[in-house]
Write a protein that holds these residues in place. Structure first.
Motif, PDB file in Angstrom:
ATOM      1  N   VAL A 131      57.294  43.924  43.383  1.00  0.00           N
ATOM      2  CA  VAL A 131      55.990  43.473  43.859  1.00  0.00           C
ATOM      3  C   VAL A 131      54.923  43.690  42.788  1.00  0.00           C
ATOM      4  CG1 VAL A 131      54.222  43.732  45.633  1.00  0.00           C
ATOM      5  CG2 VAL A 131      56.642  43.992  46.235  1.00  0.00           C
ATOM      6  N   THR A 132      54.100  42.665  42.581  1.00  0.00           N
ATOM      7  CA  THR A 132      52.973  42.724  41.648  1.00  0.00           C
ATOM      8  C   THR A 132      51.699  42.347  42.382  1.00  0.00           C
ATOM      9  OG1 THR A 132      54.376  42.073  39.788  1.00  0.00           O
ATOM     10  CG2 THR A 132      51.996  41.804  39.507  1.00  0.00           C
ATOM     11  N   GLU A 133      50.660  43.154  42.221  1.00  0.00           N
ATOM     12  CA  GLU A 133      49.365  42.765  42.771  1.00  0.00           C
ATOM     13  C   GLU A 133      48.728  41.746  41.836  1.00  0.00           C
ATOM     14  OE1 GLU A 133      44.984  44.666  43.263  1.00  0.00           O
ATOM     15  OE2 GLU A 133      46.629  45.940  43.963  1.00  0.00           O
ATOM     16  N   SER A 134      48.442  40.571  42.356  1.00  0.00           N
ATOM     17  CA  SER A 134      47.901  39.501  41.523  1.00  0.00           C
ATOM     18  C   SER A 134      47.080  38.562  42.388  1.00  0.00           C
ATOM     19  CB  SER A 134      49.037  38.732  40.836  1.00  0.00           C
ATOM     20  OG  SER A 134      48.536  37.685  40.031  1.00  0.00           O
ATOM     21  N   GLU A 135      45.921  38.160  41.894  1.00  0.00           N
ATOM     22  CA  GLU A 135      45.074  37.227  42.628  1.00  0.00           C
ATOM     23  C   GLU A 135      45.662  35.817  42.560  1.00  0.00           C
ATOM     24  OE1 GLU A 135      42.382  38.211  44.508  1.00  0.00           O
ATOM     25  OE2 GLU A 135      43.242  40.162  43.977  1.00  0.00           O
ATOM     26  N   PRO A 136      45.403  34.998  43.572  1.00  0.00           N
ATOM     27  CA  PRO A 136      45.995  33.649  43.618  1.00  0.00           C
ATOM     28  C   PRO A 136      45.725  32.805  42.379  1.00  0.00           C
ATOM     29  CG  PRO A 136      45.028  34.193  45.734  1.00  0.00           C
ATOM     30  CD  PRO A 136      44.653  35.306  44.799  1.00  0.00           C
ATOM     31  N   GLU A 137      44.541  32.971  41.782  1.00  0.00           N
ATOM     32  CA  GLU A 137      44.208  32.174  40.597  1.00  0.00           C
ATOM     33  C   GLU A 137      45.197  32.399  39.456  1.00  0.00           C
ATOM     34  OE1 GLU A 137      40.618  32.452  43.094  1.00  0.00           O
ATOM     35  OE2 GLU A 137      42.028  33.953  42.334  1.00  0.00           O
ATOM     36  N   ASP A 138      45.773  33.603  39.404  1.00  0.00           N
ATOM     37  CA  ASP A 138      46.771  33.918  38.377  1.00  0.00           C
ATOM     38  C   ASP A 138      48.198  33.770  38.906  1.00  0.00           C
ATOM     39  OD1 ASP A 138      44.789  34.625  36.477  1.00  0.00           O
ATOM     40  OD2 ASP A 138      44.627  36.612  37.376  1.00  0.00           O
ATOM     41  N   ALA A 139      48.393  34.104  40.178  1.00  0.00           N
ATOM     42  CA  ALA A 139      49.752  34.156  40.722  1.00  0.00           C
ATOM     43  C   ALA A 139      50.365  32.778  40.905  1.00  0.00           C
ATOM     44  CB  ALA A 139      49.742  34.907  42.051  1.00  0.00           C
ATOM     45  N   LEU A 140      49.584  31.785  41.337  1.00  0.00           N
ATOM     46  CA  LEU A 140      50.155  30.460  41.579  1.00  0.00           C
ATOM     47  C   LEU A 140      50.628  29.778  40.292  1.00  0.00           C
ATOM     48  CD1 LEU A 140      47.840  29.167  44.433  1.00  0.00           C
ATOM     49  CD2 LEU A 140      50.251  29.813  44.598  1.00  0.00           C
ATOM     50  N   PRO A 141      49.845  29.806  39.204  1.00  0.00           N
ATOM     51  CA  PRO A 141      50.393  29.276  37.948  1.00  0.00           C
ATOM     52  C   PRO A 141      51.636  30.033  37.490  1.00  0.00           C
ATOM     53  CG  PRO A 141      48.009  29.459  37.794  1.00  0.00           C
ATOM     54  CD  PRO A 141      48.417  30.148  39.062  1.00  0.00           C
ATOM     55  N   ALA A 142      51.654  31.349  37.723  1.00  0.00           N
ATOM     56  CA  ALA A 142      52.831  32.138  37.345  1.00  0.00           C
ATOM     57  C   ALA A 142      54.037  31.784  38.212  1.00  0.00           C
ATOM     58  CB  ALA A 142      52.517  33.633  37.456  1.00  0.00           C
ATOM     59  N   GLY A 148      34.167  32.586  39.408  1.00  0.00           N
ATOM     60  CA  GLY A 148      35.302  31.731  39.080  1.00  0.00           C
ATOM     61  C   GLY A 148      36.411  31.794  40.107  1.00  0.00           C
ATOM     62  N   THR A 149      36.359  32.788  41.011  1.00  0.00           N
ATOM     63  CA  THR A 149      37.371  32.888  42.056  1.00  0.00           C
ATOM     64  C   THR A 149      36.935  32.086  43.280  1.00  0.00           C
ATOM     65  OG1 THR A 149      36.387  34.883  43.020  1.00  0.00           O
ATOM     66  CG2 THR A 149      38.033  35.190  41.286  1.00  0.00           C
ATOM     67  N   ALA A 150      37.907  31.717  44.108  1.00  0.00           N
ATOM     68  CA  ALA A 150      37.598  30.974  45.328  1.00  0.00           C
ATOM     69  C   ALA A 150      36.718  31.807  46.258  1.00  0.00           C
ATOM     70  CB  ALA A 150      38.895  30.572  46.032  1.00  0.00           C
ATOM     71  N   ALA A 151      36.964  33.108  46.319  1.00  0.00           N
ATOM     72  CA  ALA A 151      36.183  33.982  47.178  1.00  0.00           C
ATOM     73  C   ALA A 151      34.717  34.004  46.748  1.00  0.00           C
ATOM     74  CB  ALA A 151      36.758  35.399  47.144  1.00  0.00           C
ATOM     75  N   HIS A 152      34.483  34.047  45.451  1.00  0.00           N
ATOM     76  CA  HIS A 152      33.111  34.054  44.938  1.00  0.00           C
ATOM     77  C   HIS A 152      32.409  32.741  45.262  1.00  0.00           C
ATOM     78  CE1 HIS A 152      30.006  35.521  42.032  1.00  0.00           C
ATOM     79  NE2 HIS A 152      29.748  34.215  41.958  1.00  0.00           N
ATOM     80  N   ARG A 153      33.094  31.632  45.056  1.00  0.00           N
ATOM     81  CA  ARG A 153      32.486  30.327  45.339  1.00  0.00           C
ATOM     82  C   ARG A 153      32.145  30.201  46.819  1.00  0.00           C
ATOM     83  NH1 ARG A 153      36.468  28.756  41.530  1.00  0.00           N
ATOM     84  NH2 ARG A 153      37.951  28.250  43.204  1.00  0.00           N
ATOM     85  N   TRP A 154      33.049  30.650  47.685  1.00  0.00           N
ATOM     86  CA  TRP A 154      32.791  30.590  49.126  1.00  0.00           C
ATOM     87  C   TRP A 154      31.581  31.441  49.486  1.00  0.00           C
ATOM     88  CZ3 TRP A 154      33.220  35.018  52.224  1.00  0.00           C
ATOM     89  CH2 TRP A 154      33.007  34.798  53.586  1.00  0.00           C
ATOM     90  N   ALA A 155      31.504  32.666  48.969  1.00  0.00           N
ATOM     91  CA  ALA A 155      30.427  33.585  49.319  1.00  0.00           C
ATOM     92  C   ALA A 155      29.071  33.052  48.854  1.00  0.00           C
ATOM     93  CB  ALA A 155      30.701  34.956  48.698  1.00  0.00           C
ATOM     94  N   VAL A 156      29.012  32.561  47.626  1.00  0.00           N
ATOM     95  CA  VAL A 156      27.749  32.020  47.109  1.00  0.00           C
ATOM     96  C   VAL A 156      27.335  30.791  47.911  1.00  0.00           C
ATOM     97  CG1 VAL A 156      26.659  30.898  45.122  1.00  0.00           C
ATOM     98  CG2 VAL A 156      28.027  32.968  44.789  1.00  0.00           C
ATOM     99  N   SER A 157      28.294  29.929  48.230  1.00  0.00           N
ATOM    100  CA  SER A 157      27.996  28.734  49.015  1.00  0.00           C
ATOM    101  C   SER A 157      27.447  29.103  50.391  1.00  0.00           C
ATOM    102  CB  SER A 157      29.265  27.885  49.164  1.00  0.00           C
ATOM    103  OG  SER A 157      29.065  26.817  50.061  1.00  0.00           O
ATOM    104  N   LEU A 158      28.010  30.142  50.999  1.00  0.00           N
ATOM    105  CA  LEU A 158      27.555  30.577  52.312  1.00  0.00           C
ATOM    106  C   LEU A 158      26.100  31.048  52.254  1.00  0.00           C
ATOM    107  CD1 LEU A 158      28.997  30.755  55.074  1.00  0.00           C
ATOM    108  CD2 LEU A 158      29.416  33.164  54.601  1.00  0.00           C
ATOM    109  N   CYS A 159      25.772  31.798  51.211  1.00  0.00           N
ATOM    110  CA  CYS A 159      24.392  32.279  51.049  1.00  0.00           C
ATOM    111  C   CYS A 159      23.429  31.113  50.796  1.00  0.00           C
ATOM    112  CB  CYS A 159      24.319  33.283  49.902  1.00  0.00           C
ATOM    113  SG  CYS A 159      25.189  34.843  50.219  1.00  0.00           S
TER     114      CYS A 159
END
Length: 312
Positions: free
Chosen positions: A125-136, A210-221
């Protein structure tokens, strides 16, 4: 007849971007990779690479060749899955990547289930964010990825990937206690829910830009009528929680972070259409029927079913 090893090197170059990255991933020297690709060009009778500055990119003919290579590799993975399915035991190494909250709350109970049912299976098991894990995953560095999608930010996956829903995770607004920021009170003692707009002038902690979470949070605000003052950025949601607990920032926290524990900060609802992230497992389509994959997915589903809501 094309050499499959050289075809895989060309495919690796498409997914990893540079000769040096391919060489590092496969433990070759860059010159060896370059020589093998030159031989593949001779076999194909067309130019496969063209220089772009100090790098190279695939030609249109190379892209055609890679598409056929993907199909061949998918069939080979299906063959591996069929052979594994013919055996009586699930064994071998399974490489799993998961983002932080899933790695903390879903993966450990899933591993317990897998150990009991399939003791010869060796999860890595490796902890990895989706932005890196899906290309991998596409590059075959992982066999299964636990990923997340935020409202309005669904990303179409390539056709060679197979996605299976796992969990709908509610997201909530976390606000510091106004009177005693370093000593949060029981959420039930904090009066009526506050609005997102009321925190317009407050510092925020969010996941990295640059992460999806950041884009969602900023958009919500922004939809609430303000530009957030993002003073802290981290992919560690436990740091987000600590900053809220100490009164330094507001944040958006998922229910999964509590895993049945009592929330230590004030939580408030978000707009219904924007308050749920969807957690899924993603594998390569050719490997989806492999017994190790199906066993891991089943264990993760059972772990997801056992996730407790935050204690109220």
């Amino acid at each position: 007849m094309f050499d499959l090893h050289r075809l895989r090197l060309l495919r690796e170059l498409k997914h990893r971007g540079t000769l040096a990255a391919v060489a590092a991933a496969l433990s070759y020297s860059p010159s060896t990779v370059s020589q093998q690709l030159s031989q593949l060009e001779a076999e194909a009778g067309v130019r496969l690479l063209e220089p772009v500055g100090r790098r190279v990119r695939l030609t249109h003919q190379a892209e055609i060749l890679v598409a056929h290579t993907e199909a061949v590799l998918e069939r080979l993975e299906r063959a591996q899955a069929d052979i594994a399915d013919s055996l009586t035991d699930v064994a071998g190494t399974l490489r799993v990547a998961a983002f932080q909250t899933a790695a903390l709350t879903l993966v450990p109970p899933a591993l317990t289930l897998l150990r009991a049912a399939h003791p010869r299976l060796r999860p890595h098991v490796t902890e990895s964010e989706p932005e890196d894990a899906l290309p991998a995953l596409l590059a075959r560095d992982f066999d299964l990825v636990v990923t997340e999608e935020y409202p309005g930010g669904a990303i179409p996956h390539p056709a060679e990937l197979d996605q299976e829903p796992l969990l709908a995770d509610t997201l909530r607004l976390a606000a510091p206690h106004p009177a005693h920021p370093a000593h949060p009170a029981h959420p039930a003692d904090d009066g009526p829910p506050i609005t997102l707009r009321s925190l317009a002038g407050h510092p925020w902690v969010m996941e990295p830009e640059g992460t999806a979470a950041h884009r969602w949070a900023v958009s919500l605000c922004r939809d609430a009528g303000f530009e957030p003052d993002v003073r802290f950025e981290s992919s560690d949601l436990h740091l987000h929680l600590r900053l809220v607990e100490e009164g330094h920032a507001a944040a958006f926290l998922p229910d999964l972070i509590w895993n049945g524990r009592h929330p230590t900060v004030r939580l408030h609802p978000l707009p219904r259409a924007r308050h749920t992230r969807r957690i899924s497992t993603v594998v390569r389509r050719g490997r989806a029927r492999h017994p190790a994959i199906t066993a891991c997915r089943a264990a993760l589903r059972r772990a997801a079913e056992g996730v407790a809501k935050p204690a109220g």
